[in-house]
Design an enzyme around this catalytic site. Structure first.
Site, mmCIF file in Angstrom:
data_model
loop_
_atom_site.group_PDB
_atom_site.id
_atom_site.type_symbol
_atom_site.label_atom_id
_atom_site.label_comp_id
_atom_site.label_asym_id
_atom_site.label_seq_id
_atom_site.Cartn_x
_atom_site.Cartn_y
_atom_site.Cartn_z
ATOM 1 N N ASN A 62 67.129 22.394 -2.391
ATOM 2 C CA ASN A 62 67.643 21.760 -3.627
ATOM 3 C C ASN A 62 67.022 20.488 -3.792
ATOM 4 O O ASN A 62 66.737 19.588 -2.886
ATOM 5 C CB ASN A 62 69.357 21.287 -3.215
ATOM 6 C CG ASN A 62 69.750 20.759 -1.948
ATOM 7 O OD1 ASN A 62 68.923 20.819 -0.930
ATOM 8 N ND2 ASN A 62 70.873 20.014 -1.986
ATOM 9 N N GLU A 64 67.535 17.063 -5.921
ATOM 10 C CA GLU A 64 68.481 16.383 -6.545
ATOM 11 C C GLU A 64 67.750 15.069 -7.544
ATOM 12 O O GLU A 64 66.449 14.948 -7.451
ATOM 13 C CB GLU A 64 69.374 15.446 -5.701
ATOM 14 C CG GLU A 64 70.305 16.672 -5.028
ATOM 15 C CD GLU A 64 71.396 16.092 -4.114
ATOM 16 O OE1 GLU A 64 71.373 14.837 -3.861
ATOM 17 O OE2 GLU A 64 72.202 16.996 -3.692
ATOM 18 N N CYS A 73 69.501 23.356 -7.667
ATOM 19 C CA CYS A 73 70.130 23.931 -6.466
ATOM 20 C C CYS A 73 68.946 24.927 -5.886
ATOM 21 O O CYS A 73 67.977 25.308 -6.583
ATOM 22 C CB CYS A 73 71.243 25.100 -6.335
ATOM 23 S SG CYS A 73 72.923 24.401 -7.145
ATOM 24 N N GLU A 75 68.741 27.992 -4.742
ATOM 25 C CA GLU A 75 68.667 29.246 -5.135
ATOM 26 C C GLU A 75 67.916 29.302 -6.445
ATOM 27 O O GLU A 75 67.195 30.303 -6.628
ATOM 28 C CB GLU A 75 70.074 29.652 -5.160
ATOM 29 C CG GLU A 75 70.962 30.116 -4.060
ATOM 30 C CD GLU A 75 71.747 28.927 -3.797
ATOM 31 O OE1 GLU A 75 71.415 27.637 -3.876
ATOM 32 O OE2 GLU A 75 72.803 28.773 -3.139
ATOM 33 N N CYS A 112 76.713 28.629 -5.875
ATOM 34 C CA CYS A 112 77.584 27.945 -6.826
ATOM 35 C C CYS A 112 77.625 28.931 -7.898
ATOM 36 O O CYS A 112 76.789 29.798 -8.004
ATOM 37 C CB CYS A 112 77.201 26.536 -6.951
ATOM 38 S SG CYS A 112 75.889 26.452 -8.368
ATOM 39 N N CYS A 115 74.380 29.197 -10.124
ATOM 40 C CA CYS A 115 73.387 30.125 -9.445
ATOM 41 C C CYS A 115 73.933 31.665 -9.325
ATOM 42 O O CYS A 115 72.812 32.201 -9.387
ATOM 43 C CB CYS A 115 73.309 29.622 -7.649
ATOM 44 S SG CYS A 115 72.365 27.990 -8.037
HETATM 45 N N1 THU Z 1 73.681 23.310 -3.582
HETATM 46 C C1 THU Z 1 72.756 24.397 -3.431
HETATM 47 O O1 THU Z 1 71.293 23.931 -3.672
HETATM 48 N N2 THU Z 1 73.133 25.449 -3.458
HETATM 49 C C2 THU Z 1 74.354 25.903 -3.294
HETATM 50 O O2 THU Z 1 74.579 27.158 -3.241
HETATM 51 C C3 THU Z 1 75.383 24.949 -3.308
HETATM 52 C C4 THU Z 1 75.201 23.557 -3.653
HETATM 53 C C5 THU Z 1 73.140 21.832 -3.711
HETATM 54 C C6 THU Z 1 73.440 21.286 -5.190
HETATM 55 C C7 THU Z 1 73.434 19.765 -4.652
HETATM 56 O O3 THU Z 1 72.071 19.365 -4.484
HETATM 57 C C8 THU Z 1 74.123 19.753 -3.280
HETATM 58 O O4 THU Z 1 73.906 20.896 -2.737
HETATM 59 C C9 THU Z 1 75.446 19.423 -3.035
HETATM 60 O O5 THU Z 1 76.325 20.137 -4.094
#
Ligand code: THU
Length: 161
Positions: A62, A64, A73, A75, A112, A115
């Site tokens: 991920n 940000e 994310c 994925e 999520c 994704c």
């Molecule tokens: N996140 C992911 O990368 N994948 C997931 O399946 C759930 C959430 C990330 C998004 C954000 O950067 C952090 O996790 C917290 O939500």
């Protein structure tokens, strides 16, 4: 009126040690790649690693952003990389792990909603189910035979025709 039901089956393992060697390796890679996450805001580091049907391995984490919605994310980072590097090559299996700097990393997390939608689109594009291996740094592991199972009644390109 009729009532419809939706069920899906998935496998639950007590630990990574109960997986096949290939699955263990892929989940271990996902665990490692959590360290490449850029997650200064949530401090929740996610790693995803895809094994393609041609044998290639593509990893992502991920990423940000100070403008929170601009974050990506793990994925979707992987899906975009696969599509860019190996267009139309199906994903056989994707392993997803995480390192939570705020607490424990001891249970599987699943993708999520956005994704799930992106995994669905990729599945339809390649006409191949994406098997998921979900696990934290330790604890139980889930294997879901097809990511599409996580998004029943999904909105797809067919709806746009
Ligand atoms: N996140 C992911 O990368 N994948 C997931 O399946 C759930 C959430 C990330 C998004 C954000 O950067 C952090 O996790 C917290 O939500």
């Amino acid at each position: 009126m009729i009532k419809e039901e939706y069920h899906f089956n998935y496998e639950v393992y007590d630990s990574i040690d109960d997986l096949t060697e290939d699955d263990k390796w892929l989940l271990d890679e996902a665990r490692e790649v959590t360290q490449h996450a850029y997650a200064p805001y949530s401090r929740f580091q996610v790693g995803a690693v895809a094994k393609l049907v041609n044998g290639e391995i593509i990893a992502g984490s991920n990423q940000e952003n100070a403008s929170f919605p601009a974050g990506l994310c793990a994925e979707r980072v992987v899906l975009a990389s696969v599509s860019s590097l190996y267009p139309k090559v199906p994903i056989e299996t994707m392993a997803i792990s995480y390192f939570n700097n705020n607490g424990e990393s001891n249970h599987p997390i699943s993708p999520c909603g956005i994704c799930r939608q992106a995994l669905q689109e990729f599945t339809e594009k390649t006409k191949t189910p994406i098997r998921l291996i979900l696990g934290g740094m330790h604890g139980k592991v889930y294997i879901i035979p097809a990511a599409s199972m996580l998004l029943p009644l999904s909105f797809t390109s067919k709806d746009l025709q």
